[in-house]
Design a protein around this motif. Structure first.
Motif, mmCIF file in Angstrom:
data_model
loop_
_atom_site.group_PDB
_atom_site.id
_atom_site.type_symbol
_atom_site.label_atom_id
_atom_site.label_comp_id
_atom_site.label_asym_id
_atom_site.label_seq_id
_atom_site.Cartn_x
_atom_site.Cartn_y
_atom_site.Cartn_z
ATOM 1 N N VAL A 135 0.826 -1.357 -0.081
ATOM 2 C CA VAL A 135 0.049 -0.007 0.096
ATOM 3 C C VAL A 135 0.906 1.256 -0.154
ATOM 4 O O VAL A 135 1.791 1.291 0.777
ATOM 5 N N ARG A 155 -2.166 -1.377 -3.691
ATOM 6 C CA ARG A 155 -3.050 -0.221 -3.624
ATOM 7 C C ARG A 155 -2.509 0.937 -3.500
ATOM 8 O O ARG A 155 -1.617 1.308 -2.614
ATOM 9 N N THR A 185 -4.957 -1.380 -7.639
ATOM 10 C CA THR A 185 -6.020 -0.560 -7.773
ATOM 11 C C THR A 185 -5.467 0.878 -7.253
ATOM 12 O O THR A 185 -4.474 1.058 -6.609
ATOM 13 N N ALA A 196 -7.490 0.402 1.262
ATOM 14 C CA ALA A 196 -6.324 -0.452 1.193
ATOM 15 C C ALA A 196 -6.724 -1.935 1.513
ATOM 16 O O ALA A 196 -5.792 -2.877 1.163
ATOM 17 N N SER A 233 -11.364 -4.137 -3.151
ATOM 18 C CA SER A 233 -10.758 -4.712 -4.252
ATOM 19 C C SER A 233 -11.354 -4.331 -5.808
ATOM 20 O O SER A 233 -10.824 -4.274 -6.534
ATOM 21 N N ASN A 277 -11.915 1.299 -8.068
ATOM 22 C CA ASN A 277 -10.413 1.475 -8.853
ATOM 23 C C ASN A 277 -10.764 2.728 -9.576
ATOM 24 O O ASN A 277 -11.702 2.880 -10.274
#
Length: 258
Positions: free
Chosen positions: A88, A138, A182, A234, A239, A242
């Motif tokens: 992340v 992320r 993402t 995060a 998921s 985006n």
């Protein structure tokens, strides 16, 4: 669902405000953290380090100047050297400078854009090769309601940079989604933090209080409010999120001023 156990996060601007709150929140959710600290920052990053350690997580403090590519690359590398991965990125470091537009020199413009826009890109770029190799990542950035859904007079360079982050995020989201990465951006409203409380370059205490009175929820934001949103973004719960701009301002941007 917002569990970060086993994840490693790097956070710029982590000594105070949103960055510090995000580090603490991530640590409580199970993440190990690398704190990016600008040496000129008067706030005590050691307090943040101690909070992360108290949550039982590993923590590294790394000096970071997001206006320097070499500094940002070393920041990312410190996570790899310490933990072997970067899961992340929270590209949060930013500055505000009050300058009437007709007094805005190239130097003043570039100073703010270097930190607020290029600094985000540098943090993302430094982490992307590691994330792409891992097939997971992320990328998160701090924009602002100023430049996205509102404006801010005498801050043209700030608002331009914060608007530019949105375009950057959307482009990267399309390009790297296929690699399991993402990319999203949060636009906070008025958050009670050292930056907003600055009476010269931001609102000052009186301005922050007035913003709270004018908010539909009756208060300004807290750094922890934004940190909670970053935790969601995060995590695996987000998921399928985006390329999005998420405004978090208590509804203040919906209020029509007289």
């Amino acid at each position: 669902m917002c569990d970060l156990t086993g994840r490693v996060a790097i956070i710029s601007g982590a000594a105070s405000g949103i960055g510090a709150a995000t580090a603490r929140t991530f640590a409580r959710a199970g993440a190990d953290v690398v704190l990016g600290w600008f040496p000129g920052d008067p706030h005590d990053v050691e307090q943040v380090r101690d909070s992360v350690a108290a949550a039982g997580r590993q923590v590294v403090v790394h000096e970071l100047d997001v206006s320097s590519t070499a500094s940002v690359d070393a920041f990312a590398r410190s996570a790899i050297d310490s933990f072997g991965r970067i899961d992340v990125v929270v590209a949060n470091a930013g500055i505000a400078r009050t300058v009437p537009s007709l007094e805005l020199t190239d130097q003043a413009w570039n100073q703010v854009v270097e930190v607020n826009l290029l600094g985000v890109w540098r943090c993302f770029r430094a982490a992307l090769p590691y994330m792409q190799e891992a097939g997971y990542g992320r990328l998160l950035a701090t924009s602002s309601v100023a430049g996205t859904v509102q404006c801010w007079t005498e801050h043209a360079h700030y608002t331009a940079a914060k608007a530019g982050i949105v375009g950057l995020v959307r482009s990267l989201a399309i390009e790297f989604g296929k690699h399991g990465i993402t990319v999203n951006v949060v636009a906070p409203g008025v958050i009670e933090s050292p930056q907003s409380l600055d009476p010269i370059n931001s609102l000052g205490a009186e301005g922050v209080a007035a913003a709270g009175r004018g908010s539909p929820v009756g208060r300004v934001g807290r750094p922890e409010d934004i940190a909670s949103l970053y935790l969601y973004l995060a995590s695996e719960a987000a998921s399928f999120m985006n390329g999005q701009l998420l405004v978090m301002d208590g509804g203040r941007s919906l209020v029509v001023s007289d």
